[in-house]
Design a protein around this motif. Structure first.
Motif, short mmCIF file in Angstrom:
data_model
loop_
_atom_site.label_atom_id
_atom_site.label_comp_id
_atom_site.label_asym_id
_atom_site.label_seq_id
_atom_site.Cartn_x
_atom_site.Cartn_y
_atom_site.Cartn_z
N ASN A 101 29.72 13.71 -20.73
CA ASN A 101 31.11 14.15 -20.87
C ASN A 101 31.88 13.36 -21.93
O ASN A 101 32.87 13.85 -22.48
N LEU A 102 31.42 12.15 -22.23
CA LEU A 102 32.09 11.35 -23.26
C LEU A 102 31.91 11.97 -24.65
O LEU A 102 32.72 11.72 -25.55
N TYR A 103 30.87 12.77 -24.79
CA TYR A 103 30.53 13.28 -26.13
C TYR A 103 30.50 14.81 -26.22
O TYR A 103 30.38 15.35 -27.32
N ARG A 104 30.60 15.51 -25.12
CA ARG A 104 30.40 16.95 -25.13
C ARG A 104 31.36 17.68 -26.05
O ARG A 104 30.99 18.65 -26.71
N PHE A 105 32.61 17.22 -26.11
CA PHE A 105 33.59 17.92 -26.93
C PHE A 105 33.37 17.68 -28.42
O PHE A 105 33.86 18.42 -29.25
N HIS A 106 32.62 16.63 -28.76
CA HIS A 106 32.33 16.35 -30.17
C HIS A 106 31.08 17.10 -30.64
O HIS A 106 30.84 17.19 -31.84
N LEU A 107 30.32 17.65 -29.69
CA LEU A 107 29.05 18.29 -30.05
C LEU A 107 29.20 19.80 -30.26
O LEU A 107 28.30 20.43 -30.80
N GLY A 108 30.31 20.40 -29.83
CA GLY A 108 30.51 21.83 -30.01
C GLY A 108 29.59 22.68 -29.15
O GLY A 108 29.19 23.76 -29.56
N LEU A 109 29.23 22.19 -27.96
CA LEU A 109 28.32 22.91 -27.08
C LEU A 109 29.09 23.66 -26.01
O LEU A 109 30.18 23.25 -25.61
N ASN A 110 28.52 24.75 -25.54
CA ASN A 110 29.11 25.42 -24.38
C ASN A 110 28.17 25.43 -23.18
O ASN A 110 28.49 25.97 -22.14
N ALA A 111 26.97 24.84 -23.37
CA ALA A 111 26.03 24.73 -22.25
C ALA A 111 25.06 23.58 -22.53
O ALA A 111 24.70 23.32 -23.68
N ALA A 112 24.67 22.88 -21.47
CA ALA A 112 23.67 21.82 -21.58
C ALA A 112 22.97 21.68 -20.23
O ALA A 112 23.62 21.69 -19.18
N VAL A 113 21.64 21.58 -20.28
CA VAL A 113 20.84 21.45 -19.06
C VAL A 113 19.82 20.35 -19.28
O VAL A 113 19.18 20.29 -20.34
#
Length: 324
Positions: A101-113
């Motif tokens: 969550n610290l980096y998700r907004f910087h990665l431009g992703l809408n899904a991760a598993v």
């Protein structure tokens, strides 16, 4: 006197016959030139459209490939996110989620598993619609693999090996990114707009985006307020087969070129298709202007040629009459 009058009439008849047949020949040449000019203008336009269509498809494919490469790069640095290595080694679900969550907004992703070697989920972010056989195909070679799935939106998913820690088997990392960014990038580098439709044979949750004659759902369109009604209207008038070859469609006093192409990497059965829409009004008006001006100049040239022909024939035939 009667004989002179008869010779004069015969002379006039011969003169106008010569003028008529020569004029007829000029007229035939004129018609052939007009038809051939229009043919080559249309051929030039079609050839330009073919080149442009190839370029657009290559641009979109290149953007999709770049998106997949970006996801692969993210997967390579994923284990090195601050706190992630320790969280993976301990299989701490909360720690994995916190580190991500610290980096998700910087990665431009809408899904991760994140899945362990035994398919234990350590992270499930977003609402991924992963094809059932995608993970199995990836695990056959354990090399980064990507695919495109289209439901309410189209997503690109990449599966990659995930080191879980020393002495532990690799897990599986799946990252997803929306293709909306692909459409926006394509619009920025080209003059065309693009929509994405998805083949579907079911009639569940049918709304105004459902293209019944194509058995497809329109899931995304750039500048949707303008181009979504255009695509829906075109879908009621033209078959998919026609759009695969490309058509010119007149809509609200504007001319548009529509082209339908499969979306690269899209998985069956819900295969995504690209609908490329380009405003070609200015090109059509230029062609019409060239045709009109060409017809005017050729008509004036024909009339002028007729006068020259008449003036050329008149003198010699008059002298011929005097001799005879």
């Amino acid at each position: 006197m009667a004989e002179v009058l008869l010779n004069s009439k015969r002379f006039i008849s011969i003169k106008w016959k010569a003028f008529f047949f020569t004029s007829l020949l000029l007229s035939v040449i004129f018609v052939i030139f007009v038809i051939s000019s229009n043919f080559f203008l249309d051929k030039l336009f079609r050839d330009q459209r073919i080149d442009t269509n190839h370029r657009y498809v290559e641009q979109i494919d290149a953007i999709v490939d770049k998106t997949a490469n970006d996801l692969e790069l993210m997967s390579s640095v994923f284990p090195y996110i601050e706190g992630m290595g320790k969280a993976l080694a301990s299989k701490d679900v909360n720690a994995v989620r916190t580190a991500f969550n610290l980096y998700r907004f910087h990665l431009g992703l809408n899904a991760a598993v994140v899945l362990t070697a035994t398919d234990e989920p350590l992270l499930w972010m977003g609402e991924p619609n992963i094809p059932p056989n995608f993970i199995q195909e990836f695990r056959e070679n354990w090399k980064p693999l990507w695919t495109v799935t289209c439901f309410d939106i189209c997503n690109l998913y990449l599966a990659a090996p995930l080191p879980m820690g020393e002495g532990m088997e690799d897990g599986t990392l799946i990252l997803g990114a929306s293709l909306s960014d692909v459409l926006a990038s394509f619009e920025n580098i080209s003059r065309a707009n693009v929509g994405v439709s998805v083949k579907r044979d079911d009639h569940v949750d049918v709304d105004d985006r459902y293209l019944s004659q194509w058995h497809s759902q329109l899931v995304a369109v750039t500048h949707s307020e303008m181009y979504s009604p255009l695509i829906r209207k075109a879908a009621t008038l033209f078959s998919r087969e026609l759009l695969v070859r490309g058509i010119i469609y007149r809509y609200k006093d504007r001319s548009y070129h529509l082209l339908l192409k499969p979306l690269k990497g899209a998985a069956f059965p819900r295969q995504g298709e690209l609908i490329i829409v380009e405003d070609v009004t200015s090109q059509q008006e230029t062609l019409a202007s060239i045709r009109q001006n060409g017809l005017i100049f050729l008509s004036l040239g024909l009339v002028f040629s007729e006068f020259i022909l008449l003036a050329t024939l008149w003198g010699p035939l008059n002298r011929l009459r005097q001799i005879t």
